[in-house]
Motif scaffolding. Structure first.
Motif, PDB file in Angstrom:
ATOM      1  N   GLU A  62      13.027  95.867  16.504  1.00 59.21           N
ATOM      2  CA  GLU A  62      14.222  95.230  17.079  1.00 59.21           C
ATOM      3  C   GLU A  62      13.833  94.162  18.102  1.00 59.21           C
ATOM      4  O   GLU A  62      14.441  93.088  18.148  1.00 59.21           O
ATOM      5  CB  GLU A  62      15.128  96.284  17.721  1.00 59.21           C
ATOM      6  N   SER A  70      12.541  91.026  16.319  1.00 56.97           N
ATOM      7  CA  SER A  70      13.566  90.304  15.555  1.00 56.97           C
ATOM      8  C   SER A  70      14.229  89.207  16.384  1.00 56.97           C
ATOM      9  O   SER A  70      14.822  88.281  15.827  1.00 56.97           O
ATOM     10  CB  SER A  70      14.614  91.283  15.019  1.00 56.97           C
ATOM     11  N   ALA A  71      14.109  89.288  17.705  1.00 56.38           N
ATOM     12  CA  ALA A  71      14.669  88.231  18.559  1.00 56.38           C
ATOM     13  C   ALA A  71      14.015  86.894  18.259  1.00 56.38           C
ATOM     14  O   ALA A  71      14.632  85.835  18.420  1.00 56.38           O
ATOM     15  CB  ALA A  71      14.480  88.598  20.030  1.00 56.38           C
ATOM     16  N   GLY A 110      13.917  87.099  13.462  1.00 55.23           N
ATOM     17  CA  GLY A 110      15.100  87.361  12.654  1.00 55.23           C
ATOM     18  C   GLY A 110      14.833  88.417  11.594  1.00 55.23           C
ATOM     19  O   GLY A 110      14.136  89.400  11.840  1.00 55.23           O
ATOM     20  N   ASN A 111      15.340  88.167  10.384  1.00 57.76           N
ATOM     21  CA  ASN A 111      15.178  89.161   9.327  1.00 57.76           C
ATOM     22  C   ASN A 111      13.813  89.117   8.661  1.00 57.76           C
ATOM     23  O   ASN A 111      13.554  89.851   7.700  1.00 57.76           O
ATOM     24  CB  ASN A 111      16.270  88.982   8.251  1.00 57.76           C
ATOM     25  N   PRO A 142      18.125  95.742  10.524  1.00 59.71           N
ATOM     26  CA  PRO A 142      19.383  95.656  11.293  1.00 59.71           C
ATOM     27  C   PRO A 142      20.519  96.393  10.585  1.00 59.71           C
ATOM     28  O   PRO A 142      20.670  96.317   9.371  1.00 59.71           O
ATOM     29  CB  PRO A 142      19.645  94.150  11.380  1.00 59.71           C
ATOM     30  N   ARG A 200      23.859  96.020  10.480  1.00 64.18           N
ATOM     31  CA  ARG A 200      25.027  95.364   9.910  1.00 64.18           C
ATOM     32  C   ARG A 200      26.235  96.299  10.075  1.00 64.18           C
ATOM     33  O   ARG A 200      26.611  96.620  11.189  1.00 64.18           O
ATOM     34  CB  ARG A 200      24.787  94.976   8.451  1.00 64.18           C
ATOM     35  N   ASP A 214      26.030  99.138  16.664  1.00 65.32           N
ATOM     36  CA  ASP A 214      26.441  97.752  16.442  1.00 65.32           C
ATOM     37  C   ASP A 214      25.617  97.103  15.339  1.00 65.32           C
ATOM     38  O   ASP A 214      24.622  97.668  14.858  1.00 65.32           O
ATOM     39  CB  ASP A 214      26.341  96.955  17.746  1.00 65.32           C
ATOM     40  N   ALA A 215      26.001  95.907  14.956  1.00 65.85           N
ATOM     41  CA  ALA A 215      25.415  95.232  13.798  1.00 65.85           C
ATOM     42  C   ALA A 215      23.931  94.915  13.975  1.00 65.85           C
ATOM     43  O   ALA A 215      23.170  94.903  12.998  1.00 65.85           O
ATOM     44  CB  ALA A 215      26.187  93.946  13.502  1.00 65.85           C
ATOM     45  N   ASP A 216      23.487  94.643  15.217  1.00 61.98           N
ATOM     46  CA  ASP A 216      22.107  94.221  15.440  1.00 61.98           C
ATOM     47  C   ASP A 216      21.141  95.384  15.663  1.00 61.98           C
ATOM     48  O   ASP A 216      19.917  95.181  15.697  1.00 61.98           O
ATOM     49  CB  ASP A 216      22.036  93.289  16.654  1.00 61.98           C
ATOM     50  N   ARG A 242      16.838 100.035  24.026  1.00 61.89           N
ATOM     51  CA  ARG A 242      17.192  98.722  24.574  1.00 61.89           C
ATOM     52  C   ARG A 242      16.910  98.624  26.067  1.00 61.89           C
ATOM     53  O   ARG A 242      16.515  97.557  26.559  1.00 61.89           O
ATOM     54  CB  ARG A 242      18.660  98.429  24.259  1.00 61.89           C
TER      55      ARG A 242
END
Length: 433
Positions: free
Chosen positions: A151, A154-155, A158-159, A335, A337, A344-346, A384
């Motif tokens: 996670e 991914s910042a 991305g994917n 992620p 989705r 959440d999605a992220d 997080r």
């Protein structure tokens, strides 16, 4: 194809290379670059790979480098399996936590937070450099804590960063064996976070065979998870948890065992790296598998459970699915989705995912069990908070990340861990003391 392995001097790298040697497909990996900061470990692992490939004329070429930017140039795939602080760091994670009376396992509890605090900044730096020197590369992350690190990366990526773990596949393989089917013929309804998931269904030709397995004590307790949790508890749950949930369901027993896996592995691998060879690697690997999670068992590990999940095969299947646009379903860290309604999605979750040339996308699965929702959401908050603390380097955020963990029972304990851990500052951008 060019594959760059970060943490290339790591003990498990020969598993990946051995899988590459068996791959005869047209789009296979032909070039491997091992990157590590420790040239001695690189040389040791490079020697083992040379022995593995000794009788193969078309084996993937192997080069080594201590220069990350140089290693990344031209990479098609980057496999990240780094260990910031080494096994010395892991041993400290476990011993400091144990000294405070809480669980210090590598990815669970205080140990997992400490590991994340020093790993995330390094992983973020790697992600930034990949985006510059290999912007078209796909990153397969095996670095623990895998969900948290994926996670964080991914910042920047991305994917193009996808996390893998061998625990869900190992569970699936053992369950398939217990019900007498091939894993390839079973659909695993699995959901959760890395090292925090539940197998809620095993569908074979449209029929869920998990209820039959749960009702059969002999078959249920014939494999690792059944022995760990016991048939009665598994029937109560109506699911089979990932083996790492043993630390949550049997926390007191895990803490009282006082076992330090990190110390054991540190001493074991010192012997291997002092005299590396294919024979000594095989011997050490078998001993490693036999003693895996030994603190949770009263008996020797069953031979049928020693094959684990085969993360190297998951990595190979993932690479081929992307490179060859070969649609495949694998349990991955991706992620969320809209897959799990409690997150959440992220949020990076661990679920079956459809993979093709466009990457990996989670598919529809059963939701996390009701009794697991609170645990999953709490652990995502901890992940997080750990990422934030690792980036900010502030002591207060580090204390908060530890104190919020369900297995850390006091803010004062969190403060003590932060203030006494000898390796913690390695993962922070500023001194947190």
């Amino acid at each position: 194809m060019k594959l760059v392995i970060l943490g290339g001097g790591g003990f498990r790298v020969p598993l990946v290379y051995r899988a590459l040697l068996t791959d005869r497909s047209p789009g296979r990996v032909t070039e491997v670059v091992l990157h590590d900061l420790d040239a001695t470990r690189l040389a040791a692992v490079g020697g083992v790979l040379a022995e593995l490939a000794a009788d193969m004329s078309d084996a993937p070429s192997v080069t080594t480098s201590t220069d990350l930017d140089e290693a990344l140039l031209g990479a098609d795939f980057v496999f990240s399996a780094i260990r910031v602080g080494g096994l010395e760091g892991r041993a400290a994670d476990e011993s400091v936590a144990a000294g405070c009376g809480v669980l210090g396992q590598e990815t669970i509890g205080a140990g997992g937070v400490a590991y994340g605090l020093r790993t995330v900044p390094v992983a973020l730096d790697i992600a930034r450099r990949i985006s510059v020197h290999a912007p078209d590369a796909w990153v397969i992350n095996f670095t623990n804590p895998a969900g948290m690190v994926t996670e964080a990366m991914s910042a920047h990526l991305g994917n193009r960063v996808i996390g893998i773990c061998d625990s869900p596949v190992g569970l699936g393989r053992r369950v398939a064996r217990a019900v007498g089917v091939s894993l390839e013929d079973a659909w695993l309804d699995y959901a959760g976070l890395n090292h925090l998931g539940w197998l809620r269904g095993v569908h074979v030709h449209g029929r869920d065979v998990l209820p039959d397995l749960l009702a059969d004590t002999a078959r249920l307790e014939s494999f690792e998870e059944g022995k760990l949790f016991g048939a009665e508890w598994l029937r109560t749950l109506g699911a089979i948890p990932n083996e790492y949930l043993h630390y949550y369901y049997f926390t007191r027993e895990a803490v009282e065992s006082g076992a330090s896996r990190g110390t054991f592995l540190l001493e074991q691998q010192k012997r291997f790296y002092a005299a590396p060879s294919l024979e000594s690697w095989e011997r050490t690997r078998l001993e490693r598998e036999q003693t895996y999670m030994a603190e949770t068992r009263d008996e020797e590990r069953d031979t049928n459970d020693l094959d684990g999940g085969g993360y190297e095969q998951v990595a190979l299947d993932l690479m081929h699915a992307i490179a060859d646009d070969k649609r495949t379903t694998l349990i991955l860290n991706v992620p969320n989705r809209t897959t799990l309604s409690c997150l959440d999605a992220d949020a990076v979750i661990e679920v079956p995912s459809l993979v093709d040339a466009n990457g990996a996308r989670p598919v529809a699965v059963s939701q996390v069990p009701d009794e697991g929702v609170g645990l999953v959401t709490a652990l995502k908050v901890v992940e997080r908070a750990t990422i934030r603390a690792a980036i900010s380097g502030e002591r207060g955020h580090a204390v908060k990340a530890l104190a919020l963990h369900p297995l850390v029972d006091s803010v004062n304990v969190a403060r003590k861990i932060v203030d006494t851990h000898p390796f913690l500052a390695l993962g922070l951008q500023r001194n947190i003391g």
